[in-house]
Design a protein around this motif. Structure first.
Motif, PDB file in Angstrom:
ATOM      1  N   LEU A  54      66.208 103.201  20.519  1.00 48.76           N
ATOM      2  CA  LEU A  54      66.086 102.064  19.601  1.00 48.76           C
ATOM      3  C   LEU A  54      66.862 100.851  20.104  1.00 48.76           C
ATOM      4  N   ILE A  55      68.044 101.090  20.659  1.00 47.87           N
ATOM      5  CA  ILE A  55      68.844  99.979  21.193  1.00 47.87           C
ATOM      6  C   ILE A  55      68.183  99.419  22.444  1.00 47.87           C
ATOM      7  N   VAL A  56      67.750 100.301  23.324  1.00 55.43           N
ATOM      8  CA  VAL A  56      67.120  99.846  24.576  1.00 55.43           C
ATOM      9  C   VAL A  56      65.870  99.034  24.285  1.00 55.43           C
ATOM     10  N   ARG A  57      65.057  99.500  23.344  1.00 53.89           N
ATOM     11  CA  ARG A  57      63.788  98.826  23.031  1.00 53.89           C
ATOM     12  C   ARG A  57      64.005  97.520  22.256  1.00 53.89           C
ATOM     13  N   ASN A  58      64.967  97.514  21.336  1.00 47.48           N
ATOM     14  CA  ASN A  58      65.112  96.368  20.440  1.00 47.48           C
ATOM     15  C   ASN A  58      66.244  95.405  20.778  1.00 47.48           C
ATOM     16  N   ALA A  95      69.564  95.927  17.099  1.00 49.98           N
ATOM     17  CA  ALA A  95      68.518  96.954  17.063  1.00 49.98           C
ATOM     18  C   ALA A  95      68.269  97.434  15.643  1.00 49.98           C
ATOM     19  N   GLN A  96      69.332  97.676  14.897  1.00 47.43           N
ATOM     20  CA  GLN A  96      69.179  98.130  13.512  1.00 47.43           C
ATOM     21  C   GLN A  96      68.479  97.072  12.665  1.00 47.43           C
ATOM     22  N   ARG A  97      68.857  95.819  12.876  1.00 46.38           N
ATOM     23  CA  ARG A  97      68.236  94.740  12.096  1.00 46.38           C
ATOM     24  C   ARG A  97      66.751  94.628  12.425  1.00 46.38           C
ATOM     25  N   ARG A  98      66.409  94.741  13.692  1.00 44.54           N
ATOM     26  CA  ARG A  98      64.993  94.632  14.078  1.00 44.54           C
ATOM     27  C   ARG A  98      64.175  95.801  13.570  1.00 44.54           C
ATOM     28  N   VAL A  99      64.752  96.991  13.581  1.00 51.60           N
ATOM     29  CA  VAL A  99      64.050  98.160  13.041  1.00 51.60           C
ATOM     30  C   VAL A  99      63.826  97.979  11.543  1.00 51.60           C
ATOM     31  N   ALA A 113      63.678  95.135   9.898  1.00 47.89           N
ATOM     32  CA  ALA A 113      62.696  94.067   9.696  1.00 47.89           C
ATOM     33  C   ALA A 113      61.283  94.582   9.942  1.00 47.89           C
ATOM     34  N   ASP A 114      61.105  95.417  10.966  1.00 49.37           N
ATOM     35  CA  ASP A 114      59.792  95.995  11.251  1.00 49.37           C
ATOM     36  C   ASP A 114      59.324  96.888  10.106  1.00 49.37           C
ATOM     37  N   GLU A 115      60.249  97.639   9.533  1.00 52.89           N
ATOM     38  CA  GLU A 115      59.889  98.513   8.413  1.00 52.89           C
ATOM     39  C   GLU A 115      59.456  97.700   7.195  1.00 52.89           C
ATOM     40  N   LEU A 116      60.096  96.551   6.990  1.00 45.46           N
ATOM     41  CA  LEU A 116      59.712  95.689   5.869  1.00 45.46           C
ATOM     42  C   LEU A 116      58.332  95.072   6.075  1.00 45.46           C
ATOM     43  N   GLN A 117      57.953  94.875   7.302  1.00 46.28           N
ATOM     44  CA  GLN A 117      56.661  94.272   7.619  1.00 46.28           C
ATOM     45  C   GLN A 117      55.502  95.277   7.493  1.00 46.28           C
ATOM     46  N   GLN A 118      55.820  96.554   7.487  1.00 45.37           N
ATOM     47  CA  GLN A 118      54.778  97.583   7.366  1.00 45.37           C
ATOM     48  C   GLN A 118      54.174  97.519   5.983  1.00 45.37           C
TER      49      GLN A 118
END
Length: 116
Positions: A50-54, A100-104, A106-111
């Protein structure tokens, strides 16, 4: 009471001098605990997908800081500056983790929400 001074001969001093020389030569292998701790934190973060990707860019900044600390430790053994850079690297790793946590999140909220 009279104290007299005792002078040492070369035979008595030579083993001590050789021991000190060996210990001093071995100091090149001494590690810096703060730098080792920062490297451990970096390795753990690098293993977190998750950190590496985000937050790859933030993690790369931490890596560059660690490289500078390693170089400084190898070349100058500047404990204060190396510990400072190790601290900065650890803070950059924490920033990468937060990004990374914030982006994850935010992505979950967009689902789209599925109906219940």
């Amino acid at each position: 009471m009279r104290h007299h001074r005792r002078f040492f001969t070369c035979r008595e001093i030579l083993p001590t001098i050789l021991l000190l020389a060996a210990l001093t030569a071995g100091c090149g292998a001494v590690n810096n605990p703060a730098l080792e701790q920062a490297h451990d934190a970096y390795r753990k973060a690098r293993q977190d997908p998750l950190i590496v990707r985000n937050a790859g860019a933030a993690l790369d900044r931490a890596a560059r800081t660690l490289e500078a600390a390693d170089r400084l430790w190898t070349e100058e053994r500047d404990i204060v500056e190396v510990e400072h850079l190790a601290y900065i690297a650890e803070q950059r790793i924490e920033i990468a983790r937060a990004i990374a946590q914030r982006r994850v999140a935010a992505d979950e909220l967009q689902q789209p929400q599925s109906p219940r």
